[in-house]
Design a protein around this motif. Structure first.
Motif, PDB file in Angstrom:
ATOM      1  N   LEU A 176       0.376   4.567  -2.310  1.00 36.50           N
ATOM      2  CA  LEU A 176       0.330   5.937  -1.790  1.00 36.50           C
ATOM      3  C   LEU A 176       1.353   6.848  -2.478  1.00 36.50           C
ATOM      4  N   ARG A 180      -8.956   1.618   2.914  1.00 33.98           N
ATOM      5  CA  ARG A 180      -8.603   2.935   3.459  1.00 33.98           C
ATOM      6  C   ARG A 180      -7.587   3.648   2.550  1.00 33.98           C
ATOM      7  N   THR A 181      -6.636   2.888   2.020  1.00 35.99           N
ATOM      8  CA  THR A 181      -5.663   3.475   1.088  1.00 35.99           C
ATOM      9  C   THR A 181      -6.386   4.017  -0.141  1.00 35.99           C
ATOM     10  N   ASN A 224      -7.143  -6.703   3.004  1.00 41.82           N
ATOM     11  CA  ASN A 224      -7.410  -6.292   4.389  1.00 41.82           C
ATOM     12  C   ASN A 224      -7.991  -4.873   4.387  1.00 41.82           C
ATOM     13  N   PRO A 225      -8.525  -4.419   5.524  1.00 46.82           N
ATOM     14  CA  PRO A 225      -9.218  -3.114   5.529  1.00 46.82           C
ATOM     15  C   PRO A 225      -8.337  -1.944   5.094  1.00 46.82           C
ATOM     16  N   GLN A 226      -7.022  -2.072   5.252  1.00 46.91           N
ATOM     17  CA  GLN A 226      -6.146  -0.956   4.870  1.00 46.91           C
ATOM     18  C   GLN A 226      -6.130  -0.739   3.367  1.00 46.91           C
ATOM     19  N   GLU A 280      -9.395   5.050  -0.272  1.00 48.68           N
ATOM     20  CA  GLU A 280     -10.114   6.260   0.153  1.00 48.68           C
ATOM     21  C   GLU A 280      -9.178   7.473   0.116  1.00 48.68           C
ATOM     22  N   MET A 281      -7.986   7.322   0.680  1.00 50.27           N
ATOM     23  CA  MET A 281      -7.040   8.449   0.742  1.00 50.27           C
ATOM     24  C   MET A 281      -6.626   8.904  -0.657  1.00 50.27           C
ATOM     25  N   MET A 282      -6.530   7.954  -1.589  1.00 41.32           N
ATOM     26  CA  MET A 282      -6.045   8.264  -2.943  1.00 41.32           C
ATOM     27  C   MET A 282      -7.172   8.600  -3.909  1.00 41.32           C
ATOM     28  N   ASP A 283      -8.417   8.612  -3.428  1.00 37.99           N
ATOM     29  CA  ASP A 283      -9.570   8.836  -4.304  1.00 37.99           C
ATOM     30  C   ASP A 283      -9.616   7.818  -5.442  1.00 37.99           C
ATOM     31  N   MET A 314       0.815  -1.211   0.000  1.00 39.59           N
ATOM     32  CA  MET A 314       0.000   0.000   0.000  1.00 39.59           C
ATOM     33  C   MET A 314       0.853   1.267   0.000  1.00 39.59           C
ATOM     34  N   ARG A 350     -18.057   4.531   1.415  1.00 43.34           N
ATOM     35  CA  ARG A 350     -17.185   5.436   0.664  1.00 43.34           C
ATOM     36  C   ARG A 350     -17.512   5.469  -0.837  1.00 43.34           C
TER      37      ARG A 350
END
Lengths: 118, 140
Positions: free
Chosen positions: A38, A58-59, A53-55, A61-64, A34, A87
């Motif tokens: 990023l 989330r990754t 996994n959940p990350q 999400e952060m990167m659109d 990940m 999301r």
């Protein structure tokens, strides 16, 4: 290429419909780390990964990122699905391995958006 | 946005699956404040990398975010082991993360370089055995 066309090309099972299946996507990133995702610049891309996994959600999400394709048949769990739903992120599962899945997309004009613009 | 808004988060070091919740919350709040997408993206990525680092290396910590009309200030403070060689830690690909962390998708040695890349200013204060405080800003 629209997300729904990516689903067809990769013969992927739709797990979460983020409501963006008609969105045009031009760039993709294939990675299991990940931190590498990023470091990758393009927003509104798709992510192909064998990590589950959940990350990963989330990754994205952060990167659109608009859509995650889990390769090698990796199945996201209920927690990941509900995170993706919140999301508006599309999740799908393809049985293809990473190399083949990326190759199929590249063949159809999808690019990685790396430093050389290829 | 006239006043300064201060947000505070405690980051647990026990549960890797929850790492990133603070960054997610900040991203959502910034979206509601009409902050530019570029600034939101930079803050989200820089803070998320920092939050993950806290969980991986320092058993958690706390994060304060100050949002003013000029900039977004992030202060990430932990009482972990500290960074013995900051220059080395800033090199892309250098990592002390265990294999267990790598199997979760992190520890590729991109955390600090990504934080520097996505923030406009970054300062690292670290003392071995005491902890690390990383201060980053992103201009509005």
């Amino acid at each position: 290429m629209k997300i729904k066309d990516i689903q067809g090309l990769l013969e992927a099972k739709l797990v979460v419909d983020g409501g963006n299946m008609d969105l045009d996507i031009h760039y993709a990133c294939g990675a299991d780390m990940m931190s590498d995702v990023l470091a990758y610049l393009h927003e509104h891309s798709i992510l192909l990964t064998g990590l589950c996994n959940p990350q990963v959600v989330r990754t994205a999400e952060m990167m659109d990122i608009e859509c995650i394709v889990f390769v090698r048949g990796k199945q996201p769990d209920e927690n990941m699905k509900s995170m993706a739903m919140e999301r508006n992120l599309t999740l799908m599962v393809s049985e293809y391995r990473m190399f083949t899945a990326c190759g199929k997309l590249y063949e159809q004009g999808m690019r990685g958006g790396d430093v050389r613009g290829r | 946005m006239d006043d300064k808004i201060i947000l505070h988060y405690e980051v647990s070091g026990d549960d890797f699956t929850r790492a990133g919740e603070a960054s997610s919350d900040v991203k959502n709040k910034l979206k509601q404040m009409d902050v530019s997408p570029e600034a939101i993206r930079k803050v989200a990525i820089a803070m998320y990398e920092g939050e993950i680092n806290m969980v991986i290396h320092a058993n958690g910590g706390d994060i304060t975010v100050e949002i003013s009309p000029e900039e977004i200030l992030m202060v990430l403070k932990d009482t972990g082991p500290g960074i013995p060689d900051v220059g080395l830690a800033m090199q892309e690909g250098y990592s002390t993360a265990k294999e267990e962390i790598r199997s979760l998708g992190f520890g590729a040695g991109m955390g600090l370089p990504n934080m520097k890349k996505y923030s406009d200013t970054m300062k690292i204060d670290t003392i071995v055995g005491v902890g690390t405080t990383i201060t980053m800003t992103v201009a509005m």
